[in-house]
Design a protein around this motif. Structure first.
Motif, PDB file in Angstrom:
ATOM      1  N   UNK A  26       0.834  -1.200   0.000  1.00 48.75           N
ATOM      2  CA  UNK A  26       0.000   0.000   0.000  1.00 48.75           C
ATOM      3  C   UNK A  26       0.865   1.244   0.000  1.00 48.75           C
ATOM      4  N   UNK A  27       1.983   1.171  -0.720  1.00 51.31           N
ATOM      5  CA  UNK A  27       2.886   2.316  -0.809  1.00 51.31           C
ATOM      6  C   UNK A  27       2.664   3.099  -2.095  1.00 51.31           C
ATOM      7  N   UNK A  28       1.712   2.655  -2.910  1.00 56.19           N
ATOM      8  CA  UNK A  28       1.472   3.349  -4.175  1.00 56.19           C
ATOM      9  C   UNK A  28       2.494   3.013  -5.239  1.00 56.19           C
ATOM     10  N   UNK A  29       3.302   1.972  -5.000  1.00 55.22           N
ATOM     11  CA  UNK A  29       4.279   1.553  -5.996  1.00 55.22           C
ATOM     12  C   UNK A  29       3.571   0.950  -7.206  1.00 55.22           C
ATOM     13  N   UNK A  30       4.085   1.233  -8.403  1.00 57.34           N
ATOM     14  CA  UNK A  30       3.429   0.736  -9.613  1.00 57.34           C
ATOM     15  C   UNK A  30       4.257  -0.345 -10.307  1.00 57.34           C
ATOM     16  N   UNK A  31       5.338  -0.787  -9.693  1.00 57.07           N
ATOM     17  CA  UNK A  31       6.100  -1.928 -10.215  1.00 57.07           C
ATOM     18  C   UNK A  31       6.171  -2.980  -9.111  1.00 57.07           C
ATOM     19  N   UNK A  32       5.882  -4.216  -9.481  1.00 58.68           N
ATOM     20  CA  UNK A  32       5.929  -5.309  -8.517  1.00 58.68           C
ATOM     21  C   UNK A  32       6.657  -6.489  -9.132  1.00 58.68           C
ATOM     22  N   UNK A  33       7.311  -7.264  -8.283  1.00 59.68           N
ATOM     23  CA  UNK A  33       8.246  -8.281  -8.748  1.00 59.68           C
ATOM     24  C   UNK A  33       8.065  -9.571  -7.954  1.00 59.68           C
ATOM     25  N   UNK A  71      -3.289  -2.629  -8.586  1.00 60.60           N
ATOM     26  CA  UNK A  71      -1.979  -2.023  -8.337  1.00 60.60           C
ATOM     27  C   UNK A  71      -1.397  -2.383  -6.978  1.00 60.60           C
ATOM     28  N   UNK A  72      -2.209  -2.977  -6.089  1.00 63.23           N
ATOM     29  CA  UNK A  72      -1.718  -3.292  -4.749  1.00 63.23           C
ATOM     30  C   UNK A  72      -1.428  -4.773  -4.549  1.00 63.23           C
ATOM     31  N   UNK A  73      -1.924  -5.598  -5.447  1.00 62.62           N
ATOM     32  CA  UNK A  73      -1.871  -7.041  -5.235  1.00 62.62           C
ATOM     33  C   UNK A  73      -1.079  -7.746  -6.318  1.00 62.62           C
ATOM     34  N   UNK A  74      -0.376  -8.782  -5.899  1.00 65.03           N
ATOM     35  CA  UNK A  74       0.370  -9.629  -6.824  1.00 65.03           C
ATOM     36  C   UNK A  74       0.249 -11.056  -6.326  1.00 65.03           C
ATOM     37  N   UNK A  91       8.481 -11.287  -2.823  1.00 61.23           N
ATOM     38  CA  UNK A  91       7.766 -10.266  -3.580  1.00 61.23           C
ATOM     39  C   UNK A  91       8.438  -8.931  -3.266  1.00 61.23           C
ATOM     40  N   UNK A  92       8.490  -8.054  -4.238  1.00 60.90           N
ATOM     41  CA  UNK A  92       9.056  -6.728  -4.020  1.00 60.90           C
ATOM     42  C   UNK A  92       8.253  -5.712  -4.803  1.00 60.90           C
ATOM     43  N   UNK A  93       8.355  -4.472  -4.381  1.00 63.70           N
ATOM     44  CA  UNK A  93       7.707  -3.396  -5.129  1.00 63.70           C
ATOM     45  C   UNK A  93       8.640  -2.209  -5.188  1.00 63.70           C
ATOM     46  N   UNK A  94       8.412  -1.353  -6.177  1.00 62.95           N
ATOM     47  CA  UNK A  94       9.189  -0.120  -6.306  1.00 62.95           C
ATOM     48  C   UNK A  94       8.410   0.850  -7.172  1.00 62.95           C
ATOM     49  N   UNK A  95       8.908   2.076  -7.202  1.00 66.23           N
ATOM     50  CA  UNK A  95       8.373   3.018  -8.171  1.00 66.23           C
ATOM     51  C   UNK A  95       9.121   2.803  -9.476  1.00 66.23           C
TER      52      UNK A  95
END
Lengths: 117, 110
Positions: A26-33, A71-74, A91-95
């Motif tokens: 829930x950080x608003x990141x739009x890239x997830x891995x 955008x929040x779930x993977x 799992x990771x996320x980033x801008x």
């Protein structure tokens, strides 16, 4: 405290089972891995989602199927895995960025430790 | 493909001694990042370097990016037992794809 939440923390599954790993941020990141990490090895990239679209698949076997519902779930769907697939799944996320900032620092979840029996 | 080599793989130091890990890429990098993973934990982002010759400090940690943007180092001054863990460099040569080095496992002897 991590801001990327992964469930479950541990999973034991048989080779004929179907299971799913879940990741939420829930950080608003739009890239997830999704990364896979074997013991005493570095993380290995599996999939990248950018703006909810699959942008990179590192030739991962089809028994691993990623999904990004929003955008929040993977999710990572698992089917017919092999014992050698046992590992820590991160799992990771980033801008997402541009130019020299094409890669921003990742925030990793604490991972799911998967054992395939 | 892009390869990122990291040395040493293991380092034991006496508490209070300094520690350095080095990273070398086979290709020019857009940027390089450093992560720390405690035993049983997950990687935690430390820093990102973007500019040629860049030097950044975080308390006892000093990070450098080479002039040619193909190598980097992390130096810890006066190690403490809380510094124990594996330090990974991660290099990016293009959009969203990053390659992790093999990591340097640091043990600090009290």
């Amino acid at each position: 405290d991590t801001e990327v939440t992964q469930t479950p923390k541990h999973l034991v599954m048989g080779m004929t089972n179907k299971k799913s790993l879940k990741c939420e941020q829930h950080m608003g990141h739009r890239a997830m891995y999704w990364y896979k990490q074997k013991a005493k090895k570095p993380p290995e990239l599996m999939f990248v989602y950018s703006y909810e679209k699959l942008s990179i698949n590192e030739s991962v076997p089809s028994r691993f199927s990623p999904e990004c519902p929003n955008s929040s779930l993977l999710n990572l769907h698992l089917h017919a895995l092999q014992p050698e697939d046992s590992a820590l799944y991160l799992c990771a996320s980033s801008q997402p960025g541009q130019g020299p900032y094409s890669m921003r620092g990742y925030t990793f979840g604490s991972g799911t430790r998967l054992t395939v029996v | 493909g892009q390869q990122v080599m990291q040395i040493p793989q293991y380092q034991h130091v006496q508490e209070g001694e300094d520690f350095t890990t080095y990273c070398n890429s086979s290709t020019t990098l857009s940027n390089i990042q450093w992560y720390k993973q405690r035993p049983g934990g997950h990687p935690v982002f430390l820093i990102q370097l973007v500019k040629s010759g860049e030097v950044k400090k975080q308390k006892r940690l000093t990070f450098q990016f080479g002039e040619a943007k193909k190598n980097s180092s992390l130096h810890i001054t006066a190690t403490q037992t809380t510094d124990v863990g594996t330090y990974f460099c991660a290099g990016s040569g293009g959009y969203q794809k990053v390659t992790f080095g093999i990591g340097t496992k640091l043990q600090v002897i009290p």
